[in-house]
Design a protein around this motif. Structure first.
Motif, mmCIF file in Angstrom:
data_model
loop_
_atom_site.group_PDB
_atom_site.id
_atom_site.type_symbol
_atom_site.label_atom_id
_atom_site.label_comp_id
_atom_site.label_asym_id
_atom_site.label_seq_id
_atom_site.Cartn_x
_atom_site.Cartn_y
_atom_site.Cartn_z
ATOM 1 N N LEU A 23 0.797 -1.224 0.000
ATOM 2 C CA LEU A 23 0.000 0.000 0.000
ATOM 3 C C LEU A 23 0.833 1.279 0.000
ATOM 4 N N ALA A 24 1.802 1.373 0.913
ATOM 5 C CA ALA A 24 2.571 2.616 1.065
ATOM 6 C C ALA A 24 3.353 2.970 -0.198
ATOM 7 N N THR A 25 3.792 1.955 -0.944
ATOM 8 C CA THR A 25 4.516 2.217 -2.193
ATOM 9 C C THR A 25 3.604 2.896 -3.208
ATOM 10 N N PHE A 26 2.338 2.439 -3.295
ATOM 11 C CA PHE A 26 1.385 3.073 -4.204
ATOM 12 C C PHE A 26 1.124 4.518 -3.791
ATOM 13 N N VAL A 27 1.063 4.768 -2.490
ATOM 14 C CA VAL A 27 0.853 6.132 -1.991
ATOM 15 C C VAL A 27 2.028 7.025 -2.389
ATOM 16 N N ASP A 216 -8.407 12.962 -11.133
ATOM 17 C CA ASP A 216 -7.617 11.937 -11.831
ATOM 18 C C ASP A 216 -7.153 10.834 -10.883
ATOM 19 N N ILE A 217 -7.115 11.138 -9.587
ATOM 20 C CA ILE A 217 -6.680 10.136 -8.600
ATOM 21 C C ILE A 217 -7.578 8.897 -8.650
ATOM 22 N N PHE A 218 -8.862 9.089 -8.988
ATOM 23 C CA PHE A 218 -9.794 7.963 -9.058
ATOM 24 C C PHE A 218 -9.464 7.029 -10.222
ATOM 25 N N LEU A 219 -8.900 7.585 -11.289
ATOM 26 C CA LEU A 219 -8.561 6.775 -12.465
ATOM 27 C C LEU A 219 -7.186 6.141 -12.336
ATOM 28 N N LYS A 220 -6.273 6.834 -11.639
ATOM 29 C CA LYS A 220 -4.876 6.369 -11.618
ATOM 30 C C LYS A 220 -4.547 5.477 -10.422
ATOM 31 N N PHE A 224 -6.308 0.963 -6.928
ATOM 32 C CA PHE A 224 -5.205 0.201 -6.330
ATOM 33 C C PHE A 224 -5.188 0.375 -4.813
ATOM 34 N N LEU A 225 -5.347 1.623 -4.367
ATOM 35 C CA LEU A 225 -5.311 1.914 -2.931
ATOM 36 C C LEU A 225 -6.457 1.221 -2.197
ATOM 37 N N ALA A 226 -7.647 1.229 -2.806
ATOM 38 C CA ALA A 226 -8.803 0.584 -2.168
ATOM 39 C C ALA A 226 -8.645 -0.932 -2.143
#
Length: 301
Positions: A23-27, A216-220, A224-226
């Motif tokens: 998770l933290a890497t995606f953030v 754009d955060i919802f598309l990118k 993944f985060l969810a």
């Protein structure tokens, strides 16, 4: 219980913990694209809530048994407990903004000794010698894993502050999650805790987002985060823990630590020196020591 069943449980818990570790890497990657903490957390919680609504609807339509519904009291208690889940996400993602992922995950693992203190304070249960030894090993491991003794490396103390706050709120989440509304399904419990967490996340965004919200955060990164933060881990770990037992499950869930560091090392190209790996190993050993008796009992059953 058969060896195959225990192996299945270990696999489920391990996969769930590994998902958390990613998770933290995606953030961090989202931060590199100039997304804010508010945008990251909101996208994660909205997708997470939608995902849990779908899972609850699916379980209700396919279950042959009558699914026990949450009472208004259950909902209130779970949402209240969920506020600490929202705070954990906000604090941890703020921590990741200021320091390396490989150090942030070590700070989050301070839940080991914080949980012992909270148990002592609330339940008046004095820590056993086994737990006390484990706590000292965790503290030594933390000193090594954060590379704090290396004077040539400047660690942003804002990251340390947010990381310890994240650990404290996560300790609260773990302590309350297994004690509230345990008779209803884990999917319902996860949904209402997410709704409680969303209150904190949206409040945080309201006071900190000083630029137009970047959808754009919802598309990118939002999906993944969810998936890796709020959907996959709870499902897998809730399925795996009843099979492994709390002791063995807790040991296997420590996989989150090396997976998170490995992801940061490989994808983010963070430098992790030998002493840090030794510190990480000590923390894992401490978790094993703390849960050794429970693990042994779960294998005998």
């Amino acid at each position: 219980m058969s060896k195959n069943s225990i192996l299945k449980g270990v696999f489920l818990v391990g996969l769930g913990a590994s998902s958390y570790g990613m998770l933290a890497t995606f953030v961090k990657l989202a931060y590199e694209e100039k997304f804010t903490t508010a945008e990251v957390t909101i996208s994660q919680f909205i997708y997470g809530i939608l995902g849990m609504l779908l899972i609850n609807a699916f379980q209700k339509s396919t279950s042959k048994k009558v699914v026990e519904k949450a009472t208004p009291k259950n909902i209130f208690q779970l949402m209240l407990a969920g506020t600490s889940l929202g705070m954990t996400s906000v604090f941890y993602y703020l921590c990741v903004r200021y320091i390396d992922v490989s150090i942030a995950i070590v700070l989050l693992m301070q839940t080991v000794w914080m949980g012992v203190l909270l148990e002592w304070f609330l339940e008046k249960r004095r820590p056993s010698t086994q737990k006390t030894i484990a706590v000292f090993i965790v503290l030594i491991g933390t000193i090594l894993a954060t590379n704090i003794l290396n004077n040539s490396i400047a660690i942003d103390w804002r990251g340390i502050f947010w990381g310890l706050l994240a650990a404290a709120s996560f300790t609260t989440t773990m302590f309350t999650a297994n004690r509230i509304a345990v008779t209803i399904s884990s999917a319902q419990r996860s949904l209402f805790m997410l709704l409680g967490g969303a209150v904190i996340v949206f409040g945080f965004a309201l006071f900190t987002q000083d630029t137009p919200f970047n959808f754009d955060i919802f598309l990118k990164w939002g999906i993944f985060l969810a998936l890796f933060g709020t959907i996959i881990p709870p499902i897998l770990m809730n399925a795996g823990f009843p099979i492994t037992g709390i002791g063995l499950g807790s040991i296997v869930s420590a996989l989150e630590l090396p997976v998170s560091v490995m992801m940061a090392f490989i994808i983010l190209d963070e430098k992790v020196v030998f002493l840090q790996w030794m510190g990480i190993l000590l923390i894992i050993i401490a978790i094993v020591i703390m849960n050794m008796k429970l693990a042994f009992l779960s294998k005998k059953q």
